[in-house]
Design a protein around this motif. Structure first.
Motif, mmCIF file in Angstrom:
data_model
loop_
_atom_site.group_PDB
_atom_site.id
_atom_site.type_symbol
_atom_site.label_atom_id
_atom_site.label_comp_id
_atom_site.label_asym_id
_atom_site.label_seq_id
_atom_site.Cartn_x
_atom_site.Cartn_y
_atom_site.Cartn_z
ATOM 1 N N GLY A 57 0.813 -1.237 0.000
ATOM 2 C CA GLY A 57 0.000 0.000 0.000
ATOM 3 C C GLY A 57 0.833 1.267 0.000
ATOM 4 N N PRO A 58 1.602 1.524 1.080
ATOM 5 C CA PRO A 58 1.810 0.691 2.272
ATOM 6 C C PRO A 58 0.775 0.981 3.353
ATOM 7 C CG PRO A 58 3.219 2.615 2.402
ATOM 8 C CD PRO A 58 2.424 2.760 1.135
ATOM 9 N N GLU A 59 0.595 -0.012 4.224
ATOM 10 C CA GLU A 59 -0.144 0.170 5.463
ATOM 11 C C GLU A 59 0.784 -0.261 6.588
ATOM 12 O OE1 GLU A 59 -4.765 -0.849 4.560
ATOM 13 O OE2 GLU A 59 -3.405 -2.531 4.708
ATOM 14 N N PHE A 60 0.787 0.503 7.653
ATOM 15 C CA PHE A 60 1.608 0.160 8.816
ATOM 16 C C PHE A 60 0.671 -0.304 9.921
ATOM 17 C CE2 PHE A 60 3.645 3.797 6.610
ATOM 18 C CZ PHE A 60 4.710 3.105 6.067
ATOM 19 N N PRO A 83 5.856 4.593 9.774
ATOM 20 C CA PRO A 83 6.480 3.261 9.676
ATOM 21 C C PRO A 83 7.081 2.757 10.986
ATOM 22 C CG PRO A 83 7.910 4.916 8.686
ATOM 23 C CD PRO A 83 6.634 5.625 9.067
ATOM 24 N N SER A 84 7.022 3.545 12.048
ATOM 25 C CA SER A 84 7.529 3.054 13.333
ATOM 26 C C SER A 84 6.384 2.652 14.251
ATOM 27 C CB SER A 84 8.366 4.127 14.037
ATOM 28 O OG SER A 84 9.300 4.682 13.151
ATOM 29 N N CYS A 85 5.158 2.776 13.765
ATOM 30 C CA CYS A 85 3.966 2.442 14.554
ATOM 31 C C CYS A 85 3.935 3.238 15.860
ATOM 32 C CB CYS A 85 3.867 0.939 14.813
ATOM 33 S SG CYS A 85 3.467 -0.012 13.338
ATOM 34 N N ARG A 86 4.077 4.559 15.719
ATOM 35 C CA ARG A 86 4.027 5.432 16.893
ATOM 36 C C ARG A 86 2.848 6.411 16.857
ATOM 37 N NH1 ARG A 86 7.824 5.948 20.223
ATOM 38 N NH2 ARG A 86 7.821 8.210 20.371
ATOM 39 N N GLU A 87 2.236 6.568 15.658
ATOM 40 C CA GLU A 87 1.117 7.508 15.549
ATOM 41 C C GLU A 87 -0.117 6.759 15.049
ATOM 42 O OE1 GLU A 87 2.378 10.615 12.793
ATOM 43 O OE2 GLU A 87 4.439 10.147 13.363
ATOM 44 N N PRO A 88 -0.941 6.277 15.982
ATOM 45 C CA PRO A 88 -2.107 5.471 15.593
ATOM 46 C C PRO A 88 -3.110 6.285 14.799
ATOM 47 C CG PRO A 88 -1.709 5.369 17.974
ATOM 48 C CD PRO A 88 -0.812 6.423 17.434
ATOM 49 N N SER A 332 12.565 6.444 -0.151
ATOM 50 C CA SER A 332 11.288 6.278 -0.846
ATOM 51 C C SER A 332 10.301 7.336 -0.370
ATOM 52 C CB SER A 332 10.718 4.891 -0.569
ATOM 53 O OG SER A 332 9.390 4.820 -0.986
ATOM 54 N N SER A 333 9.620 7.961 -1.318
ATOM 55 C CA SER A 333 8.597 8.924 -0.910
ATOM 56 C C SER A 333 7.274 8.208 -0.683
ATOM 57 C CB SER A 333 8.438 10.006 -1.974
ATOM 58 O OG SER A 333 8.218 9.397 -3.225
ATOM 59 N N LYS A 334 7.103 7.059 -1.290
ATOM 60 C CA LYS A 334 5.847 6.328 -1.170
ATOM 61 C C LYS A 334 5.798 5.516 0.124
ATOM 62 C CE LYS A 334 2.709 3.651 -4.003
ATOM 63 N NZ LYS A 334 2.572 2.860 -5.231
ATOM 64 N N VAL A 335 6.917 4.865 0.437
ATOM 65 C CA VAL A 335 6.973 4.036 1.632
ATOM 66 C C VAL A 335 7.972 4.654 2.597
ATOM 67 C CG1 VAL A 335 7.330 1.712 2.541
ATOM 68 C CG2 VAL A 335 6.508 2.025 0.201
ATOM 69 N N ARG A 336 7.454 5.430 3.545
ATOM 70 C CA ARG A 336 8.357 6.095 4.477
ATOM 71 C C ARG A 336 9.208 5.056 5.186
ATOM 72 N NH1 ARG A 336 4.551 9.413 8.154
ATOM 73 N NH2 ARG A 336 6.389 9.650 9.470
ATOM 74 N N GLY A 337 10.465 5.369 5.381
ATOM 75 C CA GLY A 337 11.363 4.437 6.053
ATOM 76 C C GLY A 337 12.058 3.490 5.091
ATOM 77 N N PRO A 431 9.410 0.866 -12.692
ATOM 78 C CA PRO A 431 9.351 1.622 -11.440
ATOM 79 C C PRO A 431 7.955 1.576 -10.801
ATOM 80 C CG PRO A 431 10.555 2.861 -13.099
ATOM 81 C CD PRO A 431 10.014 1.648 -13.793
ATOM 82 N N ASP A 432 6.895 1.522 -11.608
ATOM 83 C CA ASP A 432 5.554 1.518 -11.015
ATOM 84 C C ASP A 432 5.200 0.164 -10.402
ATOM 85 O OD1 ASP A 432 5.494 0.632 -13.769
ATOM 86 O OD2 ASP A 432 3.314 0.535 -13.565
ATOM 87 N N LYS A 433 6.060 -0.843 -10.613
ATOM 88 C CA LYS A 433 5.818 -2.133 -9.970
ATOM 89 C C LYS A 433 6.702 -2.330 -8.737
ATOM 90 C CE LYS A 433 4.847 -5.788 -12.494
ATOM 91 N NZ LYS A 433 5.157 -6.892 -13.449
ATOM 92 N N ARG A 434 7.349 -1.263 -8.356
ATOM 93 C CA ARG A 434 8.232 -1.347 -7.189
ATOM 94 C C ARG A 434 7.413 -1.764 -5.958
ATOM 95 N NH1 ARG A 434 13.145 1.357 -6.739
ATOM 96 N NH2 ARG A 434 12.642 2.933 -8.292
ATOM 97 N N PRO A 435 7.957 -2.672 -5.131
ATOM 98 C CA PRO A 435 7.202 -3.145 -3.966
ATOM 99 C C PRO A 435 6.891 -2.018 -2.975
ATOM 100 C CG PRO A 435 9.305 -4.341 -4.195
ATOM 101 C CD PRO A 435 9.265 -3.319 -5.275
ATOM 102 N N THR A 436 5.816 -2.210 -2.201
ATOM 103 C CA THR A 436 5.486 -1.273 -1.137
ATOM 104 C C THR A 436 5.453 -1.981 0.221
ATOM 105 O OG1 THR A 436 3.138 -1.639 -1.556
ATOM 106 C CG2 THR A 436 4.140 0.263 -2.630
ATOM 107 N N SER A 437 5.892 -3.244 0.236
ATOM 108 C CA SER A 437 5.993 -3.980 1.503
ATOM 109 C C SER A 437 7.218 -4.887 1.386
ATOM 110 C CB SER A 437 4.724 -4.783 1.758
ATOM 111 O OG SER A 437 4.534 -5.734 0.736
ATOM 112 N N TYR A 438 7.451 -5.692 2.421
ATOM 113 C CA TYR A 438 8.725 -6.412 2.475
ATOM 114 C C TYR A 438 8.548 -7.908 2.670
ATOM 115 C CZ TYR A 438 10.243 -1.653 3.525
ATOM 116 O OH TYR A 438 10.450 -0.293 3.484
ATOM 117 N N GLN A 439 9.586 -8.647 2.279
ATOM 118 C CA GLN A 439 9.677 -10.072 2.596
ATOM 119 C C GLN A 439 10.256 -10.248 3.994
ATOM 120 O OE1 GLN A 439 11.717 -12.486 -0.440
ATOM 121 N NE2 GLN A 439 11.788 -10.647 -1.708
ATOM 122 N N ALA A 440 10.316 -11.514 4.411
ATOM 123 C CA ALA A 440 10.953 -11.838 5.691
ATOM 124 C C ALA A 440 12.391 -11.314 5.654
ATOM 125 C CB ALA A 440 10.949 -13.343 5.914
#
Ligand SMILES: *[C@@H]1O[C@H](CO)[C@@H](O)[C@H](O)[C@H]1NC(C)=O
Ligand SMILES: *[C@@H]1O[C@H](CO)[C@@H](O)[C@H](O)[C@H]1NC(C)=O
Ligand SMILES: *[C@@H]1O[C@H](CO)[C@@H](O)[C@H](O)[C@H]1NC(C)=O
Length: 492
Positions: A57-60, A83-88, A332-337, A431-440
């Motif tokens: 998405g990203p979603e945190f 992306p640090s899960c500090r601002e609900p 990344s401007s799309k996926v902070r962090g 570039p438009d298929k760049r991931p917005t989340s991560y693997q293990a």
């Protein structure tokens, strides 16, 4: 030592020297005596995230799921702006019923399940969250969901609104991209700690709950039935130690979302060697471990992708070695962090490790994958000259647009998160298929010369046979994998 490691070592002796800690890590990973899957899975209990998770998405978010003995469950999903899960931003309370079915025949080692949602409630943690989400729901539902939040209602903390009610036949969750299909694929693993660790900490097993993956494409996620997993939840009782966030997430509820402790941002220091910490699974369906070497001085990389046919990574099928160069990272401007990079693959080699793979490669169209008719088990072939390998879906040269992130775990090991592969099996070649989340994550097993992570006791290393300095030929590569999976499925 396990037979497959001996095999790899003897096959590749002399080719590549592994750092002792990388060897240790891989051996530890391969030591399946330390991992067992609970079949059928026992879900009863409380399962929690062990960190801030990133969904496409990203979603945190962080998660806290409770499963009761009468098959009912209550699941909390806490969403954040950062992306640090500090601002609900908002929290969901999801209630329903789950019924385990049979072992999955698509995803080996997983159990399929049916679920039924009774209620989904939402609590907004700010005026802004309420406005943005209600506007989205209003738009998507064409007014059908306007009743869920009376117009003009001002935000007040602690109010729960009903997004879904089975009794009243109301469902306004679609606008949020919300689904609980993750509950339709389940696996529980028990990890036993090393004897030394047990002795030091007095703690034994860690229990992990793997739930189905989320499609990387937003438009597919409501329909997608998972074939892979997300980052696992851990048992609130049997989790890894230390885990500073576990208690915070365990105690949270929809009115008190967990606020994770702040962390220093790690600069992207790719140089060094990185290895998988577990047997990884890709949707549709591949099991693998990965080992990467990044040379920061000339921005070149090497990757080894060890593929297996089983969920504990014990039965090797084939190994890919790939190498090339990469670009300097930019935030990344799309996926902070996250950091954006591009990877070029210019060179690849394949080693079939079982009869099925050898036979398949051997039968490939002349000129399409190495030297036709000369493939055999354990023999490596260069596929650069044939511009890749059609049978495996590998095309060379090839560029991938990547998203990376680095973190430090609670044992001060450096972790490297590489972008999630597109769920549809394609490659992020634009570039438009760049991931917005991560693997293990991969763990750093050797840094720039002289930099060693501190987590392994020298004594224990010695015991494990660190004195053997076998050179061991590593594993695998990411981009082709899903394509290969398709090929292999077809071929089976
Ligand atoms: C939803 O849409 C209706 C009609 O378009 C509007 O009157 C209402 O204020 C909207 N509600 C919210 C919360 O945006
Ligand atoms: C890049 O640097 C590494 C280590 O410094 C070296 O082993 C490798 O051969 C270099 N690669 C190229 C293509 O120059
Ligand atoms: C590969 O093909 C060659 C020539 O057809 C054959 O001699 C060899 O046995 C085959 N090897 C495997 C592993 O199938």
């Amino acid at each position: 030592m396990l037979p497959e490691i001996c095999l790899i070592i003897s096959l590749h002796a002399g080719k590549l020297r592994w750092e002792p800690e990388c060897q240790y890590q891989l051996r530890h990973l391969q030591d399946s005596a330390r991992i067992s899957a609970l079949l059928p899975p026992r879900l009863e209990g409380h399962w929690i995230s062990t960190g801030c998770e990133v969904r496409p998405g990203p979603e945190f978010l962080t998660r806290s799921y409770l499963f009761y003995s009468n098959r009912l469950f209550k699941a909390y999903q806490f969403y954040y702006w950062d992306p640090s899960c500090r601002e609900p931003s908002h929290s969901l309370v999801i209630k329903g019923k789950l019924r385990l079915r049979q072992a999955s025949w698509i995803t080996r080692g997983a159990t399929e399940a049916d679920y039924h949602l009774h209620k989904v409630g939402i609590v907004f943690h700010s005026q802004r969250a309420m406005q943005e989400i209600s506007a989205r729901i209003n738009q998507t539902s064409g007014g059908g969901c306007s009743g869920f939040l009376p117009a003009g209602r001002a935000w007040a903390p602690g109010v729960l609104y009903e997004l879904l009610s089975a009794k009243e036949g109301q469902d306004c969750t679609a606008a949020l991209g919300f689904t609980m299909h993750e509950l339709s694929l389940v696996r529980v693993e028990k990890h036993y700690q090393s004897p030394l660790h047990t002795q030091l900490s007095g703690r034994r097993a860690v229990e992990e709950l793997y739930l189905g993956d989320i499609h990387t494409k937003w438009s597919e996620r409501l329909h997608y039935r998972p074939t892979g997993y997300q980052r696992p939840l851990q048992s609130a009782v049997h989790h890894t130690h230390p885990c500073p966030v576990c208690g915070i997430i365990y105690r949270a509820d929809e009115h008190h979302p967990p606020i994770l402790p702040g962390k220093a941002e790690l600069p992207m220091q790719l140089s060094g060697r990185w290895v998988s910490v577990q047997c990884e699974i890709r949707p549709a369906v591949l099991f693998l471990t990965r080992y990467f070497i990044f040379h920061g001085t000339n921005r070149t990389w090497e990757g080894y992708y060890y593929h297996y046919s089983d969920p504990l990574c014990k039965q090797p099928t084939f190994t890919i070695y790939a190498s090339g160069h990469y670009t300097k990272g930019v935030p990344s401007s799309k996926v902070r962090g996250g950091t954006e990079l591009a990877f070029k693959v210019t060179h690849a080699q394949v080693t079939p490790m079982d009869q099925v793979s050898a036979t398949m490669l051997n039968a490939s169209e002349p000129g399409s994958c190495g030297e036709t008719g000369s493939w055999s088990i354990g023999m490596e072939q260069d596929i650069t000259l044939t511009n890749g390998c059609l049978a495996l879906g590998i095309k060379l040269p090839h560029t991938e647009y990547e998203l990376f992130k680095m973190e430090q775990d609670t044992k001060e090991r450096s972790l490297l998160f590489i972008g999630e592969r597109p769920t549809d099996g394609s490659s992020p070649d634009r570039p438009d298929k760049r991931p917005t989340s991560y693997q293990a994550p991969l763990v750093q097993c050797a840094g720039a010369p002289g930099v060693f992570s501190r987590h392994i006791s020298p004594r224990y290393l010695g015991k494990e046979g660190n004195d053997r300095n076998e050179a061991l030929r590593p594993l695998p590569m990411a981009f082709l994998l899903s394509l290969m999976a398709l090929q292999f499925l077809r071929w089976d």
